[in-house]
Design an enzyme around this catalytic site. Structure first.
Site, mmCIF file in Angstrom:
data_model
loop_
_atom_site.group_PDB
_atom_site.id
_atom_site.type_symbol
_atom_site.label_atom_id
_atom_site.label_comp_id
_atom_site.label_asym_id
_atom_site.label_seq_id
_atom_site.Cartn_x
_atom_site.Cartn_y
_atom_site.Cartn_z
ATOM 1 N N LYS A 136 26.872 31.328 5.883
ATOM 2 C CA LYS A 136 26.618 32.762 5.993
ATOM 3 C C LYS A 136 25.342 33.155 5.250
ATOM 4 O O LYS A 136 24.504 33.895 5.776
ATOM 5 C CB LYS A 136 27.826 33.520 5.427
ATOM 6 N N LYS A 148 33.522 30.107 -3.449
ATOM 7 C CA LYS A 148 34.695 30.960 -3.203
ATOM 8 C C LYS A 148 35.750 30.633 -4.243
ATOM 9 O O LYS A 148 35.835 29.494 -4.723
ATOM 10 C CB LYS A 148 35.270 30.726 -1.801
#
Length: 514
Positions: A136, A148
């Site tokens: 992304k 994450k």
């Protein structure tokens, strides 16, 4: 996944549906309520888990990239994973809490990605999400690696004081293991977290690193009073709006889905009414789209004439759900609304919401993935074979990380956007306007003057930067898709791989032989 395999899975799903318990009733406008019991579970067994699905998408795109086989192995692999457990006292008892942080790629630093609080958090989910963050960031040219994190709790079961202790203790673990810092790894809000939790993280980091003058940049998504940036709260939803607006304007998309190409009078159904779904619905509504359905985990609201988003939101805040809302049809089997007729369907909840069990019943013309991984690989192929256009998650929901980048840059510069140049811009515009007025023959009103010479505020600069970023990324994806005759997901991911590979090649390796 091949078409023949997908077809066999669908055949099995149909067979299961005939055996399973079913109830159907007309809910108006062709919406059907179906209860399939164990059918969903049986069908999902044939589909890959989330991490495997991300890897399958990567493998498909890798064939269209320019990266070598060895570089592809490097990009695909996760660099580092931290798994911790720690005790927290609750109601006089000790509860062991498990948390994770994954750094998928450190080709650019810091790593960037949210922290979610959910009882469904596990190591594979965190790894999959960190990989998506890598791709992304690359597709929208944000100079971060992918990260994450998550804590395996249901935040609804804990008090605010308990959540604060859990958040601060997890941050301590990140500090001790060097998994947080402005130049190392920068968390952000995700499912179950928000500005409050980011404030706790920033304060904990600052207490353990009082000498770090850039400490506020250790986390993004903070409140304005703690160094946040205006526009961050609505950023992901706004990015979703910009992305779908751009794709609807592409002639080949208009031809494929038989659409007029404008947001105005476009019918939209959104799954998820959290931060992303709410703001996406607000921006679509304010730009003339008709939000005909909102899907939540317990109920769905449907009105073919269009929902009033603010009224629906206020009702849900007051009553806890959509139940009883007077200006819409309320469905107690909400997932069926994903199969209703509409121009645009936006899954903005969690992963794996459209799979082989329901993809063949989706009637939307364009699916915009506002959530991470809402469409499984098998479903992706079924949808595309049925003429649908899919705008992929790694592109469409990148608005959050784009504006997180702006916040990080603001914290490092220690300067609010627009502070240095707003008045200069207004004076320059005023001088130009005075010159024009002198030759135009009609003096402007005070309101007209203010509108024309207005200098950009911070949120306007943020919106502008986000819009430009999304327009560029959407067009790059489109150009690759046309040039290579591939779908948009594969095109966006191929572009990401090429950008990451170029970064790796440019930096070289300390193990390279002379």
């Amino acid at each position: 996944m091949s078409l023949s395999i997908a077809a066999s899975y669908l055949k099995a799903a149909v067979s299961q549906r005939r055996i399973g318990v079913m109830r159907s009733s007309l809910l108006g406008n062709g919406i059907r309520s179906l209860s399939t019991g164990a059918t969903n579970v049986a069908t999902e067994e044939h589909e890959p888990k989330f991490l495997k699905a991300v890897e399958q998408y990567f493998d498909r795109a890798a064939k269209y990239s320019d990266a070598s086989e060895e570089t592809l192995k490097h990009i695909k692999s996760t660099d580092s994973v931290l798994s911790v457990t720690f005790p927290v006292e609750k109601d006089g008892k000790t509860v062991m809490i498990r948390g994770y942080r994954s750094q998928h790629s450190r080709h650019r630093l810091p790593c960037k990605g949210g922290i979610r609080f959910s009882s469904a958090v596990d190591l594979q989910e965190v790894e999959a999400l960190s990989a998506l963050m890598t791709y992304k960031c690359a597709v929208v040219d944000v100079p971060f690696g992918g990260g994450k994190g998550g804590i395996m709790i249901n935040p609804q079961e804990w008090t605010e004081a308990e959540l604060e202790r859990i958040t601060r203790r997890f941050t301590l673990e990140l500090c001790q293991k060097n998994f947080i810092g402005p130049g190392v790894d920068v968390p952000a809000p995700d499912v179950g977290t928000g500005a409050r939790e980011m404030g706790w993280i920033a304060d904990t980091y600052r207490n353990f690193n009082p000498q770090d003058v850039n400490g506020a940049a250790c986390v993004t998504g903070k409140a304005l009073s703690l160094g946040g940036v205006r526009g961050r709260t609505e950023a992901t939803g706004l990015g979703v709006y910009y992305g779908i607006r751009e794709f609807l304007a592409f002639p080949e998309v208009q031809e494929r889905i038989k659409h007029h190409g404008k947001v105005e009078d476009t019918s939209v159904i959104i799954q998820g009414f959290g931060n992303v779904g709410y703001w996406a619905s607000k921006f679509f509504e304010s730009n003339g789209a008709k939000i005909i359905g909102i899907v939540e985990h317990d109920y769905a609201a449907y009105n073919l004439s269009g929902l009033n988003i603010e009224q629906l939101s206020l009702w849900r805040k007051e009553h806890g759900s959509f139940k009883g809302y007077p200006d819409a049809q309320i469905l107690d089997n909400p997932m069926t609304l994903l199969e209703a007729e509409c121009d645009v369907l936006i899954p903005a909840a969690l992963e794996r919401q459209i799979g082989l069990r329901n993809a063949h019943r989706v009637k939307a013309k364009l699916i915009g993935e506002a959530a991470n991984g809402p469409v499984t690989p098998g479903a992706d192929q079924v949808l595309r074979n049925n003429g649908k256009v899919i705008v992929p998650d790694l592109l469409l929901n990148a608005g959050g990380v784009c504006v997180s980048y702006f916040e990080w840059a603001k914290n490092l510069s220690h300067l609010r956007f627009g502070r240095m140049n707003k008045r200069w811009d207004e004076r320059s515009k005023g001088q130009l306007l005075a010159l024009v007025e002198g030759n135009a023959g009609r003096p402007l009103s005070e309101v007209e003057r203010r509108q024309l010479i207005h200098g950009a505020e911070e949120h306007e600069l943020v919106y502008s930067g986000l819009e430009d970023t999304m327009i560029v990324a959407c067009n790059e994806t489109r150009q690759t898709a046309i040039a290579k005759d591939i779908d948009y997901r594969t095109a966006a991911l191929a572009n990401s791989i090429n950008k990451i590979a170029a970064s790796l090649a440019g930096s070289g390796s300390i193990f390279t032989h002379a």
